[in-house]
Design an enzyme around this catalytic site. Structure first.
Site, short mmCIF file in Angstrom:
data_model
loop_
_atom_site.label_atom_id
_atom_site.label_comp_id
_atom_site.label_asym_id
_atom_site.label_seq_id
_atom_site.Cartn_x
_atom_site.Cartn_y
_atom_site.Cartn_z
N GLY A 152 -80.63 48.30 50.29
CA GLY A 152 -79.32 48.59 50.00
C GLY A 152 -78.51 49.61 50.68
O GLY A 152 -79.02 50.70 50.68
N GLY A 168 -95.61 68.39 49.53
CA GLY A 168 -94.30 68.25 48.83
C GLY A 168 -93.66 67.14 49.46
O GLY A 168 -94.23 66.20 50.46
N HIS A 174 -108.23 66.73 11.10
CA HIS A 174 -109.69 67.51 11.69
C HIS A 174 -110.68 66.20 11.66
O HIS A 174 -110.77 65.38 11.00
CB HIS A 174 -110.17 68.59 10.63
P1 FAD Z 1 -88.99 56.26 43.41
O1 FAD Z 1 -90.13 56.02 42.43
O2 FAD Z 1 -89.62 56.87 44.88
O3 FAD Z 1 -88.42 55.02 43.62
C1 FAD Z 1 -87.31 54.76 44.53
C2 FAD Z 1 -87.29 53.42 44.91
O4 FAD Z 1 -86.15 52.97 45.84
C3 FAD Z 1 -88.30 52.48 45.91
O5 FAD Z 1 -88.94 51.47 45.29
C4 FAD Z 1 -87.89 52.71 47.17
O6 FAD Z 1 -88.59 51.58 47.91
C5 FAD Z 1 -86.49 52.19 46.88
N1 FAD Z 1 -85.48 52.67 47.81
C6 FAD Z 1 -85.16 53.62 48.58
N2 FAD Z 1 -84.29 53.49 49.68
C7 FAD Z 1 -83.59 52.22 49.33
C8 FAD Z 1 -82.60 51.43 49.85
N3 FAD Z 1 -81.90 52.02 50.86
N4 FAD Z 1 -82.39 50.24 49.34
C9 FAD Z 1 -83.26 49.70 48.56
N5 FAD Z 1 -84.27 50.36 47.71
C10 FAD Z 1 -84.50 51.50 48.09
N6 FAD Z 1 -94.87 61.61 38.36
C11 FAD Z 1 -95.07 61.76 36.92
O7 FAD Z 1 -94.09 62.25 36.20
N7 FAD Z 1 -96.28 61.91 36.65
C12 FAD Z 1 -97.46 61.67 37.50
O8 FAD Z 1 -98.52 61.22 37.03
C13 FAD Z 1 -96.99 61.44 38.94
N8 FAD Z 1 -97.93 61.06 39.78
C14 FAD Z 1 -97.90 61.01 41.07
C15 FAD Z 1 -98.80 60.80 42.12
C16 FAD Z 1 -98.44 60.87 43.43
C17 FAD Z 1 -99.29 60.30 44.33
C18 FAD Z 1 -96.99 60.80 43.89
C19 FAD Z 1 -96.59 60.55 45.11
C20 FAD Z 1 -96.18 61.01 42.84
C21 FAD Z 1 -96.51 61.17 41.64
N9 FAD Z 1 -95.30 61.23 40.58
C22 FAD Z 1 -95.64 61.56 39.33
C23 FAD Z 1 -93.94 61.55 40.95
C24 FAD Z 1 -93.24 60.32 40.76
O9 FAD Z 1 -93.85 59.21 41.23
C25 FAD Z 1 -91.87 60.25 41.15
O10 FAD Z 1 -91.16 61.45 40.60
C26 FAD Z 1 -91.15 59.31 40.70
O11 FAD Z 1 -91.46 58.07 41.26
C27 FAD Z 1 -89.55 59.26 41.01
O12 FAD Z 1 -88.67 58.25 40.60
P2 FAD Z 1 -87.67 57.66 41.38
O13 FAD Z 1 -87.13 56.41 40.72
O14 FAD Z 1 -86.59 58.87 41.52
O15 FAD Z 1 -88.06 57.12 43.00
P1 NAI Z 2 -96.32 70.01 45.56
O1 NAI Z 2 -94.94 70.68 45.84
O2 NAI Z 2 -97.02 69.97 44.37
O3 NAI Z 2 -97.68 70.93 46.36
C1 NAI Z 2 -97.36 71.34 47.72
C2 NAI Z 2 -98.35 72.27 48.13
O4 NAI Z 2 -98.48 72.45 49.59
C3 NAI Z 2 -97.90 73.74 47.63
O5 NAI Z 2 -98.67 74.37 47.01
C4 NAI Z 2 -97.41 74.26 48.76
O6 NAI Z 2 -97.48 75.73 48.81
C5 NAI Z 2 -98.27 73.71 49.98
N1 NAI Z 2 -98.07 73.75 51.30
C6 NAI Z 2 -96.68 73.58 51.81
N2 NAI Z 2 -96.69 73.56 52.96
C7 NAI Z 2 -97.98 73.98 53.53
C8 NAI Z 2 -98.56 74.02 54.55
N3 NAI Z 2 -97.86 74.15 55.91
N4 NAI Z 2 -99.78 74.39 54.99
C9 NAI Z 2 -100.72 74.53 53.58
N5 NAI Z 2 -100.08 74.40 52.51
C10 NAI Z 2 -98.83 73.94 52.30
O7 NAI Z 2 -96.32 68.66 46.32
P2 NAI Z 2 -97.53 67.50 46.42
O8 NAI Z 2 -98.81 67.78 45.94
O9 NAI Z 2 -97.15 66.92 47.72
O10 NAI Z 2 -96.69 66.65 45.46
C11 NAI Z 2 -95.28 66.25 45.55
C12 NAI Z 2 -94.81 66.11 44.24
O11 NAI Z 2 -95.04 64.75 43.38
C13 NAI Z 2 -95.22 67.19 43.01
O12 NAI Z 2 -94.60 68.28 43.13
C14 NAI Z 2 -94.74 66.48 41.81
O13 NAI Z 2 -93.30 66.66 41.55
C15 NAI Z 2 -95.16 65.10 41.99
N6 NAI Z 2 -96.29 64.82 41.53
C16 NAI Z 2 -96.40 64.70 40.11
C17 NAI Z 2 -97.74 64.35 39.65
C18 NAI Z 2 -98.06 64.54 38.23
O14 NAI Z 2 -96.89 64.76 37.53
N7 NAI Z 2 -99.13 64.56 37.67
C19 NAI Z 2 -98.99 63.99 40.40
C20 NAI Z 2 -98.54 64.19 42.01
C21 NAI Z 2 -97.30 64.44 42.24
#
Ligand code: FAD
Ligand code: NAI
Length: 475
Positions: free
Chosen positions: A122, A281, A454
């Protein structure tokens, strides 16, 4: 002829699909556009969270934890397992099935709520008198017009400069979740949430895992007493975590990946691994949105600039989730999506940023809500702290999982709970009670006076509340 809607949502991640459903529940005509494709080219709704984030990572964490338990802990229960094996392809296949169930579930919810779904990218075309024109570029080209638009396009993994993801050797979260075999040696850059969760999965399955973290402090945003406890537990399990490092040149070839790095003492080091996950990140995803067509303001990170109500600088265009400021969490995206839909309907949607819980799904789990002790100190706020170790909790002993503690912080004068920090078994579930308590502005005495079942882990929360008043009963 373009199709007209009250609301067009771009993105069907947790921010977008939830906003679409809530807007439809409130009587608006809603279209949701999403471009994600599965390996067969079919729509895969749910965004990062469902496809390569929350859901698949938790599926692999569960499978690998079962393996870890069978390998190292069943014997304590008198259970012996001969010839234990791990079938990685089957584990990854199960994860894919879980993902597909969630993809299909969202499609079903769209049908149920009469949300029109369009598969493709989109992008803004222009603002017209009837609303915003959105082009959908997919298998079928469409032009839609929406009176209002919600941008929920999420985020992508940030790459190291000059080291693009190839998802074969240098992996983002995407490649990290679909490895075909256990790498003998696995490197991770960044010991944030993904680094620790993915590092845990592959360490449990037998990888020799090294995590290189730039900051000198382990989990700097987490309450430091809790972070220290988690650090100790993860090191004991065998994760190698190097803090205060500077990552240098990275070379990748068929044989593996080499990473030059400098340790905290400034000594040059080299790490040779079979695969490297870069988890440093994420960056907001506004590529292909053609934001400039309507003058949508982005900040220097590429995030859409919004106020605290998720309104952008363009009237009628809203943005939620990872593509705007604030924590990148699925439940934060969802709450913003609901609040925006309700504001569109003239209601008073609200998101309380002080009570958004965080969970890191390592073992032990780490969960928190509210302020950390270091934040309270920095703000000069007078507080009382109470902690209770799981070692003294009957249920934790029965489970054989006594690592960690619950820590409660309350205002010194009013006793209002200011933060709760947990490292330990099922911290992800325990934190919910604390979020509710903080939403209702409960005092630590309120929790201390509430009857908790408990034996349950939640008794540790009650005891931490009692500890705030220095009167634990079981420790
Ligand atoms: P997204 O989930 O990124 O969805 C965006 C959607 O928009 C995608 O489907 C994309 O394809 C679509 N899109 C983008 N641009 C366009 C376009 N121009 N047209 C049409 N479609 C488009 N958060 C938690 O709370 N708990 C967790 O345990 C957790 N685990 C995570 C583990 C990993 C490995 C990662 C990477 C993230 C994790 N997160 C977790 C973070 C969480 O996934 C994100 O915060 C969340 O998905 C954000 O939701 P969103 O709707 O903003 O975007
Ligand atoms: P993050 O922000 O959690 O951690 C990135 C880490 O990389 C930081 O500790 C930072 O200091 C380090 N870093 C940055 N640049 C670096 C470099 N050049 N060399 C070495 N270290 C460096 O980001 P991450 O793990 O990629 O996850 C992204 C986000 O996705 C999270 O912040 C979170 O918001 C979301 N997420 C949430 C989960 C959950 O809720 N359980 C699980 C996984 C992701």
């Amino acid at each position: 002829m373009s199709k007209q809607f009250d609301v067009i949502v771009i993105g069907a991640g947790p921010g977008g699909y939830i906003a679409a459903i809530r807007a439809a529940q409130l009587g608006m005509s809603v279209a949701c556009v999403d471009e994600w494709k599965n390996s067969k080219g079919a729509p895969a709704l749910g965004g990062t969270c469902t496809n390569v984030g929350c859901i698949p990572s938790k599926a692999l964490l569960q499978s690998s934890e079962h393996f870890e338990q069978a390998q190292h802990h069943f014997a304590e229960h008198g259970i012996s397992v001969a010839d234990l094996k791990m079938d990685v392809a089957k584990m990854v296949g199960r994860k894919d099935t879980v993902v597909k169930q969630n993809n299909d579930g969202i499609l079903y919810l769209f049908k149920k709520n009469k949300v029109s779904f369009f598969h493709g990218r989109g992008s803004f075309v222009q603002a017209t008198e009837g609303g915003y024109q959105i082009q959908v570029a997919g298998a079928v080209e469409e032009t839609l017009v929406g009176k209002q638009v919600i941008v929920a396009t999420g985020s992508n993994a940030r790459a190291l400069p000059g080291v693009p993801f190839d998802e074969e050797m240098i992996l983002s979260n995407d490649g990290a979740l679909r490895l075909g075999a256990v790498p003998k040696k696995l490197g991770l850059i960044g010991s944030g949430v993904i680094g620790l969760e993915m590092g845990s999965v592959w360490r449990r399955l037998g990888s020799d895992v090294t995590v290189l973290e730039a900051l000198p402090t382990f989990l700097g945003a987490v309450d430091q007493q809790i972070a220290r406890e988690a650090h100790k537990a993860l090191l004991k399990q065998g994760l190698k975590i190097e803090l205060g490092v500077k990552v240098g040149a990275i070379q990748s070839g068929k044989q593996g990946v080499s990473v030059e790095w400098t340790n905290a003492k400034g000594e040059a080091q080299e790490l040779q691994v079979d695969k490297l996950i870069v988890s440093i990140g994420r960056v907001p995803n506004t590529t292909g949105l053609n934001a400039q067509a309507v003058g949508l303001q982005l900040d220097e990170r590429g995030a859409i600039v919004v106020d605290d109500q998720c309104r952008s600088n363009v009237p009628g265009v809203w943005a939620v989730g990872d593509v705007v400021r604030g924590p990148m969490l699925a439940h934060k995206a969802e709450e913003e999506g609901v609040a925006v839909a309700e504001r569109m309907a003239g209601q008073h949607g609200h998101v309380n940023f002080n009570t958004i819980p965080w969970v890191i799904y390592t073992s032990p789990e780490i969960a928190w809500v509210g302020q950390t002790e270091q934040q309270l100190k920095a703000a000069g706020r007078a507080y009382k702290a109470g902690t209770f170790p799981f070692l003294a909790n009957g249920r934790a002993r029965a489970l054989g999982d006594t690592t960690g503690m619950v820590k409660m912080l309350a205002d010194a004068a009013t006793d209002e709970i200011l933060g709760v920090h947990i490292v330990g078994p099922l911290a992800s579930e325990l934190i919910a009670e604390c979020v509710v308590a903080m939403e209702f502005r409960a005092s630590s005495e309120d929790i201390a006076r509430i009857c908790h079942a408990h034996p349950s882990l939640s008794e540790a929360t009650k005891e931490a509340a009692l500890a705030v008043d220095k009167r634990t009963l079981n420790f």
